[in-house]
Design an enzyme around this catalytic site. Sequence first.
Site, PDB file in Angstrom:
ATOM      1  N   HIS A 133       0.869  -1.180   0.000  1.00 46.01           N
ATOM      2  CA  HIS A 133       0.000   0.000   0.000  1.00 46.01           C
ATOM      3  C   HIS A 133       0.907   1.232   0.000  1.00 46.01           C
ATOM      4  CE1 HIS A 133      -3.628   2.382   0.777  1.00 46.01           C
ATOM      5  NE2 HIS A 133      -2.846   3.123   1.597  1.00 46.01           N
ATOM      6  N   CYS A 134       0.786   2.035  -1.057  1.00 47.75           N
ATOM      7  CA  CYS A 134       1.641   3.213  -1.204  1.00 47.75           C
ATOM      8  C   CYS A 134       0.912   4.448  -0.707  1.00 47.75           C
ATOM      9  CB  CYS A 134       2.057   3.410  -2.649  1.00 47.75           C
ATOM     10  SG  CYS A 134       3.110   4.845  -2.908  1.00 47.75           S
ATOM     11  N   PRO A 135       1.416   5.112   0.359  1.00 40.33           N
ATOM     12  CA  PRO A 135       0.742   6.324   0.825  1.00 40.33           C
ATOM     13  C   PRO A 135       0.931   7.514  -0.109  1.00 40.33           C
ATOM     14  CG  PRO A 135       2.723   5.956   2.094  1.00 40.33           C
ATOM     15  CD  PRO A 135       2.576   4.774   1.189  1.00 40.33           C
ATOM     16  N   ASN A 138      -1.778   7.000  -2.313  1.00 36.94           N
ATOM     17  CA  ASN A 138      -3.015   6.702  -1.555  1.00 36.94           C
ATOM     18  C   ASN A 138      -3.799   5.549  -2.183  1.00 36.94           C
ATOM     19  OD1 ASN A 138      -4.862   7.046   0.549  1.00 36.94           O
ATOM     20  ND2 ASN A 138      -6.100   8.499  -0.647  1.00 36.94           N
ATOM     21  N   ASN A 139      -3.119   4.500  -2.519  1.00 33.25           N
ATOM     22  CA  ASN A 139      -3.776   3.355  -3.131  1.00 33.25           C
ATOM     23  C   ASN A 139      -2.898   2.135  -2.943  1.00 33.25           C
ATOM     24  OD1 ASN A 139      -5.655   1.862  -4.479  1.00 33.25           O
ATOM     25  ND2 ASN A 139      -5.235   2.735  -6.513  1.00 33.25           N
TER      26      ASN A 139
END
EC number: 2.3.1.225
Length: 714
Positions: A133-135, A138-139
Amino acid sequence: MPAESAKRFKPSKYVPVSAAAIFLVGATTLFFAFTCPGLSLSVSPAVPVYNAVVFLFVLANFSMATFMDPGVFPRAEEDEDKEDDFRAPLYKTVEIKGIQVRMKWCATCRFYRPPRCSHCSVCDNCVEEFDHHCPWVNNCIGRRNYRYFFLFLLSLTAHITGVFGFGLLYVLYHMEELSGVRTAVTMAVMCVAGLFFIPVAGLTGFHVVLVARGRTTNEQVTGKFRGGVNPFTNGCCNNVSRVLCSSPAPRYLGRPKKEKTIVIRPPFLRPEVSDGQITVKIMDNGIQGELRRTKSKGSLEVTESQSADAEPPPPPKPDLSRYTGLRTHLSLATNEESSLLGKDSPPTPTMYKYRPGYSSSSASAAMPHSSSAKLSRGDSLKEPPSIAESSRQPSYRSEPSLEPESFRSPTLGKGFPFDPLSSGSRSSSLKSAQGTGFELGPLQSIRSEGTTSTSYKSLANQTRNGSLSYDSLLTPSDSPDFESVQAGPEPEPPLGYTSPFLSARLAQQREAERHPRLAPGGPAPREPSPVRYDNLSRHIVASLQEREKLLRQSPPPGREEEPGLGDSGVQCTPGSGHAPRTSSSSDDSKRSPLGKTPLARPVAPRFGKPDGLRGRGLASPEPGLPAPYLGRSVSYSSQKAPPGVPETEEVALQPLLTPKDEVQLKTAYSKSNGQPKSIGSAPPGPGQPPLSSPTRGGVKKVSGVGGTTYEISV
């Protein structure tokens, strides 16, 4: 705001992505505004074009990685979850390229996760080929958006490198103007680019290694295939080509569903029963027939709910508003309808309880016992080929006979055993109330019931009402159509057959022919009923036949029989217009002494002969003397005589008969069923002596088969 909505719109979720977008867009804008114009003049005009293309590529991949579905699996619905027990194992093992791979049960999504699938704690979804999950975007990064994320890293690294490099070049060309605005902004953009270059370049290098090895970030961090073989790798080049050049994976969420409406009719559901016609096809005793009857849904449900032990309900009254076609037919039987509907009909036997009452016509099918017995006799006028065939082919409504044909009794009508002794009083009271309704026209002369075409089939038609009621047994042919047939020529009766039942109308006609017209004040002589030997064995009947032959061989020289008195098939029913019938058991008659008077204990003979054939017993009155007046019978009402006959007041003539007289009466009618000759088919000729005239007033004892002794008055 709901908790779910508040969780979805957390500001902390959008801080990293917002910062990344601001730094990306802001730094690039400053680069294009302050640095690119000097580079286009001093270095080449292609520098700003190159940076613009790379920047657009970065923005495109960033947008795709942010807003694209990573490959989320939809959660299982409740009905799908019921198939898996909560005690199911936590893991399931599958084999991929010879290597065992575990699938873990997801308690949130309620299914076993496919290989390389993992549940994202931030997005709270199971993602296919979950990477991380890549902040910054945001996905979640999964199978569907990993390509764009990887290209974003590559393009961003190139863009940062270009911005930092071309900025450094601008500073080198303008060393004299370091205090200027353009040089200062360029140095600030270089600092920002340099700060993001180290992590972005390191992340890009890491994903390049993962793509080359065919792994995901989740698998690499958790050490899933550490020290083992990765079953999902296809080589470096194939892995890179699969990530960059393969077709996009399908989307599982938000797919348009085409709903198809399918009407399913399981076999265990019964169709609704409407108030229309129901076609019933029955097969009984090898005879098929299709019948139509109007039957409501409610009546069918009541029939199905009844048990075999429950008493049947009383027959309903006919609904004239519903069956409008029956009004004209009901006008013919108004008198008997009014007298019978006020009383309770006899109960239906249990074995016929579930048989629907069909009739010869659909209009009169819904009538109860009394009305259907009078309105549906049309089929009784059809003459069968022969009496023998009709005896072998019982009615398709009758109960099937289980006896082999070689062991059947020669008597007819044994499919329905009926005891006239036990039910005589009840049927007599019913029939006497109907007596006035039968007199619709002049009575015709009928020699024997066997001479008409309604001999056996008319009796079988009575069972179409669904039960053997007393009316249907005692009145097999009392419809208006039956009267019209009587006026025609009378065929010769078949040998060896006499119907055990006779209608009240036939009895009235025969009584009118037998006896002369009585005076208005004179009492009516009693006519006894015929004898049925259905329940006797063949040996007893044979012994009685031998005695009958002896009686015929020695006729008396005295009284000669009148022409109209030779019929032995007469059954005197209460509706015949003469003596009422009161039945008593043979035990009561045997216990009654001779000294008792008729007033003290009236004992009526159950069987007998016409007055001309009856022997003079000890208690029988003289022919010439008037019978003593014993009072009106309580069970029966008086009725009118046929046209042309003066009305007589009906009285109960009940002479005392000893058991010997009863045996005498039985002997006179011993050949009424299944014998070679019928003594009741036609009156004897003028020169022929009567068949069963008594010779004297004595009594003879005859020993039968089995040690049975019969007392016969001769």
